[in-house]
Design an enzyme around this catalytic site. Structure first.
Site, PDB file in Angstrom:
ATOM      1  N   GLU A 427       0.847  -1.187   0.000  1.00 49.05           N
ATOM      2  CA  GLU A 427       0.000   0.000   0.000  1.00 49.05           C
ATOM      3  C   GLU A 427       0.890   1.248   0.000  1.00 49.05           C
ATOM      4  OE1 GLU A 427      -1.899  -0.065   3.782  1.00 49.05           O
ATOM      5  OE2 GLU A 427      -2.623   1.987   3.646  1.00 49.05           O
ATOM      6  N   ASP A 500      -0.869  -1.538   6.049  1.00 49.51           N
ATOM      7  CA  ASP A 500      -0.674  -1.018   7.393  1.00 49.51           C
ATOM      8  C   ASP A 500      -1.566  -1.747   8.397  1.00 49.51           C
ATOM      9  OD1 ASP A 500       1.072   0.779   6.405  1.00 49.51           O
ATOM     10  OD2 ASP A 500      -0.300   2.502   6.437  1.00 49.51           O
ATOM     11  N   ASP A 502      -3.666  -0.757  10.409  1.00 53.48           N
ATOM     12  CA  ASP A 502      -4.712   0.145  10.899  1.00 53.48           C
ATOM     13  C   ASP A 502      -5.998  -0.059  10.103  1.00 53.48           C
ATOM     14  OD1 ASP A 502      -4.247   1.260   8.469  1.00 53.48           O
ATOM     15  OD2 ASP A 502      -3.440   3.159   9.217  1.00 53.48           O
ATOM     16  N   ASP A 504      -7.441   1.701   7.736  1.00 52.73           N
ATOM     17  CA  ASP A 504      -7.291   1.856   6.292  1.00 52.73           C
ATOM     18  C   ASP A 504      -6.638   0.634   5.659  1.00 52.73           C
ATOM     19  OD1 ASP A 504      -8.525   4.210   5.886  1.00 52.73           O
ATOM     20  OD2 ASP A 504      -6.699   5.454   5.910  1.00 52.73           O
TER      21      ASP A 504
END
Ligand code: 0RA
Length: 636
Positions: A427, A500, A502, A504
């Protein structure tokens, strides 16, 4: 069997029974698949299946499943009760025989749709053999009979323990800790999901689930509409284009066929099929019969009503936007395929064709509004399909002239041997940069994606084919897209999604899995897709550095430092915060990294979560977020 023996020794003299029980305890995997969490839950399904059979035979209407405080399970039903008379062959109570002799249960059942494929249907005796303690209580003919077993061996003969006005069977078992080494703890959500599914598949059965380990945790399932209710539930939050759910239920050639469907405005089809309550993940003859009949009947209706010019709709056109459930009951199902979840019986195809053909034709005639919506959806799909084909042909021509078809953003690896090669889908450009510098360039390739990829749920085929990120993946992997997909051209044995840790990152991962599930399913089926696990924290003090992946690990790991209060903790917000060496050490080095292999169930789950999160309706989204808030790693 003499009853004047001391009770401690009771049951220890029937050699055949002992041999049977020993075989089960020696190789539990052969009987219940595995002794992990899945196997632990499998025990429940074995017992519940018997109660469901009793309900399908018309004798039971209510099933109670209780997780007791000690993680034992109780299953109660209000059926006829397991017979308690003396069994001719074994000369002991039929109840004892059913509970201790392998595969004895079915012999008493007679007729019905006993599950004989897959791993289900091995019987109560297998659960008994794998339980440190099991008790059964039967209410029958005004009397209560009971027996207790340890590791499958009766402690005493069946005893008359009281009188009753009810009928039914209560079984309680506590899985043996010597067998289930991984976990002994039952997961409420797993039981709930499957029991709810069983309630949908078996119209009218009332199923209760209670968790006695906690206060006020219980659920009740009863669906008088059966799989019709299931279709409505699964389409919740979507824009449906047919109002009236199609339903048919009939028997042909001793096979019960139960089908329900409804169309929504999405661009894909979702067909769930079952045989004897077992999900046929790989489809099979019943699904083939459904697809053939659907296409044929819709085309015939469209022609008769002058809605088709010349070309007929293809199957995929006719299915676009459909949400269908096919549930059949077959006396002798043959399961095939890699995971034994594909139905092989050809008489099932015929039965579906016969039952569905009649009823679908009638549905279209009686519901002209629905019929028109279905045909028009199919026509749109057909046009989009042809446009997509043209777009593909155009890009194919281009790549021939440009001679190289690999995307510019790809940092390929040196090796050309797919067996050892892997590709990281990363990403963002900055994480891509770190990964590129940190990798082992001999066998690790890096493909950075620019932010979020296209939401394939809301895009038609031609848009998907034209999307740059998707095209980059298709050509980097080597396999192409859609009808051009060719698994044998795969250039990397491992495709690793690295996002990541998280919200997102989780979103992008879900988007990618949904895309892979819909358009490159063989990669998932063959186990080529992995998720990388970047660490959440870096702990350091002096020269000691440790990376940990969860909050829990952090707590434990801190205690291993000589000076726990003084440990530095750094929380990684994203991959971009790690330098190339750190990324290599924690996430990419094959010697130390831990990858999660994605299977078809994970992908289906991603697909469903995705629909919940991205569908038209905001209610399910809110509910999902509320329900899962405690599991999510939320950045503060
Ligand atoms: C064999 C024969 C009969 C019922 C059952 C088994 C039976 C088994 C289980 C297991 C859980 N609940 C159950 N309920 C019934 C029928 C005997 C008759 O004719 O009455």
């Amino acid at each position: 069997m003499s009853t004047d023996k001391k009770h401690e020794n009771y049951g220890a003299e029937n050699i055949e029974v002992l041999e049977g029980l020993e075989a089960v305890r020696k190789r539990p995997g052969m009987y219940i698949g595995a002794t992990n969490k899945k196997g632990l839950h499998h025990l429940v399904w074995e017992i519940v299946d018997n109660s469901i059979d009793e309900a399908l035979a018309g004798y039971a209407s209510k099933i109670d499943v209780i997780i007791n405080k000690d993680n034992s399970i109780t299953v109660k039903d209000d059926g006829r009760g397991i017979p308690t008379g003396i069994h001719k062959k074994t000369k002991v109570s039929a109840l004892e025989t059913i509970m201790t002799v392998l595969h004895a249960g079915g012999k008493f059942g007679g007729g019905g749709y006993k599950v004989s494929g897959g791993l289900h249907g091995v019987g109560a005796s297998v659960v008994n053999a794998l339980s440190e303690k099991m008790t059964v209580e039967v209410h029958r003919d005004g009397e209560v009979f009971a027996q207790e077993y340890h590791k499958g061996i009766p402690v005493a003969p069946v005893a008359l323990t009281g009188t009753t006005t009810k009928t039914g069977t209560n079984i309680t078992f506590k899985p043996d800790k010597e067998i289930f080494l991984e976990t002994l703890e039952y997961d409420y959500e797993i039981l709930k999901t499957r029991l709810k599914e069983l309630a949908y598949l078996n119209k009218g059965i009332n199923i209760f689930l209670t968790d006695d380990r906690f206060d006020n945790i219980s659920d009740e399932f009863k669906f008088s509409g059966g799989i019709k209710d299931y279709v409505i539930e699964l389409n919740k939050g979507k824009t449906t284009i047919t109002n009236e759910v199609f339903v048919c239920e009939d028997e042909s050639n001793n096979i019960v066929v139960d089908i329900a469907f409804q169309y929504n405005d999405s661009y894909h089809s979702n067909i769930l099929s079952y045989v004897n309550n077992i999900k046929t993940m790989e489809g099979g003859t019943h699904e083939e019969g459904f697809k053939t009949t659907l296409t044929r009947t819709i085309n015939s209706y469209a022609k008769k009503n002058n809605m088709l010019k010349e070309e007929s709709l293809l199957g995929e056109d006719a299915r676009e936007g459909i949400l269908a459930i096919i549930s059949i009951k077959h006396p002798e199902p043959q399961f095939e395929g890699q995971t034994k979840t594909k139905l092989g019986n050809s008489d099932a195809r015929q039965a579906v064709i016969v039952v569905l053909g009649k009823m679908l034709e009638r549905y279209l005639l009686e519901n002209p509004k629905e019929a028109r919506a279905i045909v028009e959806k199919g026509l749109l799909a057909s046009r989009a399909r042809q446009a997509a084909k043209k777009a593909r042909e155009a890009t194919r021509k281009k790549t021939v002239f440009e001679s190289t078809s690999l995307p510019g953003k790809l940092s390929d690896c040196a090796s050309k041997d797919p067996e050892v090669c892997e590709i990281y889908i990363v990403e963002g450009e900055s994480a891509g940069g770190s990964a590129k510098q940190g990798r082992d360039r001999h066998h690790q390739a890096i493909l950075p994606l620019r932010g979020k990829i296209l939401n394939v749920e809301r895009a038609s085929q031609d848009k998907i084919v034209a999307n740059a990120e998707i095209a980059a993946m298709a050509s980097a992997f080597g396999v192409g897209l859609g009808s051009d997909f060719n698994y044998s051209k795969l250039r990397y044995n491992k495709i690793i999604i690295m996002t990541d840790a998280d919200v997102d990152g989780a979103h992008i991962r879900t988007l990618l899995l949904t895309f892979l599930y819909r358009f490159m399913k063989p990669l998932i089926e063959n186990g080529n897709i992995y998720i990388a696990q970047p660490p959440l924290f870096k702990l350091s003090f002096g020269k000691k550095i440790e990376y940990v992946y969860t909050e829990e690990q952090k707590k434990d790991m801190i205690l291993t430092f000589p000076n726990p209060e003084k440990v530095n903790t750094q929380r990684y917000k994203g991959l971009g915060e790690m330098n190339p060496e750190q990324l290599w050490e924690t996430t990419m080095d094959p010697e130390v990294r831990s990858l999660i292999k994605i299977n078809l169930e994970d992908a289906i789950l991603a697909d469903q979560i995705f629909e919940t999160l991205m569908g038209d309706d905001t209610m399910p989204r809110k509910q999902f977020i509320q329900k899962n808030a405690m599991y999510a790693n939320v950045d503060i």
